[in-house]
Design an enzyme around this catalytic site. Structure first.
Site, PDB file in Angstrom:
ATOM      1  N   HIS A 166      -6.408  -1.786   8.395  1.00 47.39           N
ATOM      2  CA  HIS A 166      -6.190  -1.685   6.947  1.00 47.39           C
ATOM      3  C   HIS A 166      -5.661  -0.292   6.576  1.00 47.39           C
ATOM      4  O   HIS A 166      -6.293   0.463   5.844  1.00 47.39           O
ATOM      5  CB  HIS A 166      -7.472  -1.991   6.181  1.00 47.39           C
ATOM      6  CG  HIS A 166      -7.243  -2.325   4.737  1.00 47.39           C
ATOM      7  ND1 HIS A 166      -7.497  -3.570   4.222  1.00 47.39           N
ATOM      8  CD2 HIS A 166      -6.778  -1.594   3.696  1.00 47.39           C
ATOM      9  CE1 HIS A 166      -7.200  -3.580   2.934  1.00 47.39           C
ATOM     10  NE2 HIS A 166      -6.757  -2.377   2.596  1.00 47.39           N
ATOM     11  N   HIS A 183       0.791  -1.224   0.000  1.00 46.70           N
ATOM     12  CA  HIS A 183       0.000   0.000   0.000  1.00 46.70           C
ATOM     13  C   HIS A 183       0.831   1.286   0.000  1.00 46.70           C
ATOM     14  O   HIS A 183       0.534   2.180  -0.771  1.00 46.70           O
ATOM     15  CB  HIS A 183      -0.979   0.035   1.173  1.00 46.70           C
ATOM     16  CG  HIS A 183      -2.114  -0.929   1.049  1.00 46.70           C
ATOM     17  ND1 HIS A 183      -1.972  -2.268   1.326  1.00 46.70           N
ATOM     18  CD2 HIS A 183      -3.400  -0.768   0.659  1.00 46.70           C
ATOM     19  CE1 HIS A 183      -3.119  -2.895   1.124  1.00 46.70           C
ATOM     20  NE2 HIS A 183      -4.004  -2.000   0.701  1.00 46.70           N
ATOM     21  N   HIS A 202      -8.960   6.184   0.650  1.00 50.51           N
ATOM     22  CA  HIS A 202      -7.559   5.997   0.279  1.00 50.51           C
ATOM     23  C   HIS A 202      -6.899   7.372   0.104  1.00 50.51           C
ATOM     24  O   HIS A 202      -7.581   8.379  -0.058  1.00 50.51           O
ATOM     25  CB  HIS A 202      -7.425   5.199  -1.023  1.00 50.51           C
ATOM     26  CG  HIS A 202      -7.727   3.743  -0.863  1.00 50.51           C
ATOM     27  ND1 HIS A 202      -8.989   3.272  -0.626  1.00 50.51           N
ATOM     28  CD2 HIS A 202      -6.916   2.641  -0.915  1.00 50.51           C
ATOM     29  CE1 HIS A 202      -8.963   1.942  -0.527  1.00 50.51           C
ATOM     30  NE2 HIS A 202      -7.719   1.540  -0.701  1.00 50.51           N
TER      31      HIS A 202
END
Length: 596
Positions: free
Chosen positions: A375, A270, A454
């Protein structure tokens, strides 16, 4: 007969390389001799000189010193896009020649090189042949290279270049020898990425040969996983990560380093973010973590950030299991998620997610250390107070200081413990008046929280000094209002900008785009948004449009003027690599690549 063969070889060489070759016919006199006349006044052309960027080349210096170098890779006839850039003296020395960037694939490129040699101006044109774009073959199926549909290019945006990351499907996932071991997250994915750059005509002009990093047979755990985020350094170098390793390369393909994670850490995915001091922030997990309140040890899931120095050594750790304390059991957003999108599992029959601290350890969207409770998918560094801002997909956006204390939380004030509830930012209107908000929604306003977001990054559109911060976020929108809508077609994603007053602990929404596009552009996972200082636009990727339909996933890139939401550029990238999905996009500025 042999002489005829040699003559044929010589003729083929002349045709294919545009250089003249003279070969001796007297084979009895000893080794074959030849005289080669290169193109231009420099040396030979070396395509893909560093083995990982096939659409680059170097025109060798041949021991000469060229100065005042300017390169133009000519666009294809009838409207192709030229790529023009300067090459510094230092870059010429670094490559021992002229670096060529932005070639077409499978094409005889024409490249103009203007320079000075011994004080005299030289104007050469080189012909450089490249191989076709390297597509992936999965289970015997020949995948086509990505298709790009350019829908709009406004004046002033004709010469833009965009790098994209496409996460594909696995080659031989069943052969992964570690698949039943205690490795989770990116280590389990064993799925390669395709990283390439397109111009505004929809042509591929650069790509990374990820086969050089990725073991598709799954035999070497250190060479598996996905390449996801790519961040650029000031000199144009790329910083990217792949599960157990992180890399720094130039766009020409020069390797600065390829490093394994420090011992004790796994699952790097990520985000690999460069810092102003040359250090790097890496989103990792910890192995053999002692689970609080138990005798268990497990690998954590996407909940740790480490800072490493230029040599790859750990200088600090942000363990969000400790930072968030009891809030690792906050489930309010997780229970509202769409199970089809949590782990990119396109299961149209998925109905709910089991949330419990009794769920087995591993990559499960659930609560508690050792499960996918946080996450973390992006990191932003605030140099003004030496702190980090993380996007926690399953919790919210959180700012944490070097002392590991939470400064503020951008999320609905639902489900938090009393100490964290005090850190929740209060929504206000443009005049600073408190909005009417209950649970996860606000009435009589356009303000909305970001859900499963995000790229929560500080935006250079704001000054970001003192206690005022401007944050740009891609709001994916899954679990909006902590629930699923009555009709899935009511879902939407958006890019959004918030201005945060850290002194008064308030937040106001100053811009948004994408809500009006609705279900057609809805992107349940991935995607990005960031502000472009040279154009004054927001560069946005809706990375997984149509993912939760029967259609192939589509990546949509737009440049939007935040003053009036006028779309300056729009292109759609399709793929037949279902469930292949696009992750982020970066704009590439050629003149920044060779100025050092």
């Amino acid at each position: 007969m042999l002489r005829k063969v040699v003559s044929s070889i010589a003729f083929a060489a002349i045709v294919s390389t545009s250089v003249s070759i003279v070969v001796s016919q007297d084979l009895c006199a000893g080794p074959v001799s030849r005289t080669v006349k290169m193109q231009g006044q420099l040396g030979k052309v070396i395509v893909n000189p560093y083995k990982v960027a096939p659409l680059t080349a170097v025109i060798d210096s041949d021991g000469k010193i060229a100065t005042d170098i300017s390169v133009t890779v000519l666009g294809k006839p009838n409207g192709g896009q030229d790529i023009t850039y300067k090459v510094s003296d230092a870059a010429f020395l670094d490559h021992a020649g002229v670096p060529i960037f932005g070639l077409y694939d499978g094409y005889l490129n024409h490249v103009k090189v203007d320079y000075k040699l011994n004080g005299k101006e030289v104007h050469d044109t080189y012909k450089i042949l490249t191989n076709p774009f390297q597509t992936r073959i999965v289970d015997g199926k020949f995948e086509q290279k990505p298709k790009v549909e350019v829908k709009k290019v406004a004046k002033g945006f004709e010469n833009r270049l965009y790098m994209v990351t496409l996460m594909g499907s696995a080659d031989y996932k069943d052969l992964a020898w570690f698949k039943n071991d205690k490795i989770h997250g990116a280590g389990e994915w064993l799925e390669p990425s395709e990283i390439y750059m397109v111009d505004t005509k929809g042509e591929i002009r650069w790509y990374l040969d990820t086969e050089q990093f990725y073991d598709k047979y799954g035999r070497n755990i250190d060479d598996t996983g996905r390449i996801m985020s790519i961040n650029m350094l000031d000199n144009g170098d790329l910083l990217f990560a792949q599960s157990q390793k992180y890399f720094r390369y130039s766009l020409m393909g020069e390797k600065s380093f390829s490093r394994k994670l420090p011992r004790g850490y796994v699952d790097l995915s990520h985000e690999a973010m460069p810092m102003p001091n040359g250090h790097m922030l890496l989103r990792v997990a910890k192995k053999d973590y002692r689970i609080p309140g138990t005798k268990d040890r497990a690998t954590t899931i996407r909940d740790v950030v480490i800072e490493v120095d230029e040599g790859g050594r750990v200088v600090d750790e942000f363990d969000f299991n400790k930072i968030m304390g009891n809030n690792v059991f906050r489930k309010d957003l997780i229970v509202g998620l769409d199970a089809r999108a949590v782990c990119l599992n396109v299961d149209m029959n998925a109905e709910h997610i089991e949330v419990s601290d009794k769920v087995p350890y591993g990559d499960h969207a659930s609560t508690g250390t050792g499960r996918n409770w946080a996450h973390i998918n992006s990191i932003s560094y605030d140099k003004s107070d030496d702190s980090i801002i993380v996007s926690m997909r399953h919790q919210g956006i959180v700012k944490v200081g070097r002392d590991k204390v939470v400064k503020w939380i951008l999320a609905p004030n639902v489900g938090w413990t009393k100490d964290m509830s005090k850190k929740i930012l209060t929504p206000v209107d443009v005049n600073g008046k408190k909005l009417n908000c209950e649970r996860a929604s606000c009435s009589d306003t356009d303000f909305d929280w970001a859900f499963t977001q995000h790229t929560a990054w500080l935006s250079p559109r704001g000054k970001n000094v003192g206690h005022m911060k401007t944050l740009s976020v891609f709001d994916n929108g899954d679990g909006r209002n902590l629930e699923q809508p009555a009709f899935k077609e009511d879902k939407y994603s958006r890019a959004v900008e918030f201005v945060i007053d850290e002194k008064n602990m308030t937040v106001k929404q100053t811009w948004q785009f994408g809500k009006e596009k609705g279900w057609d552009w809805y992107s349940p996972v991935t995607s990005s948004t960031h502000y472009e200082t040279d154009t004054g636009t927001y560069n946005i990727m809706f990375g997984t449009a149509k993912m939760l339909t029967k259609n192939d996933t589509e990546g949509i890139i737009v440049e939007v003027d935040p003053k009036d939401n006028d779309i300056k550029l729009e292109m759609a990238l399709s793929t037949d690599k279902k469930p292949g999905i696009y992750y982020r996009t970066n704009s590439i500025k050629p003149n920044e690549l060779f100025k050092y």
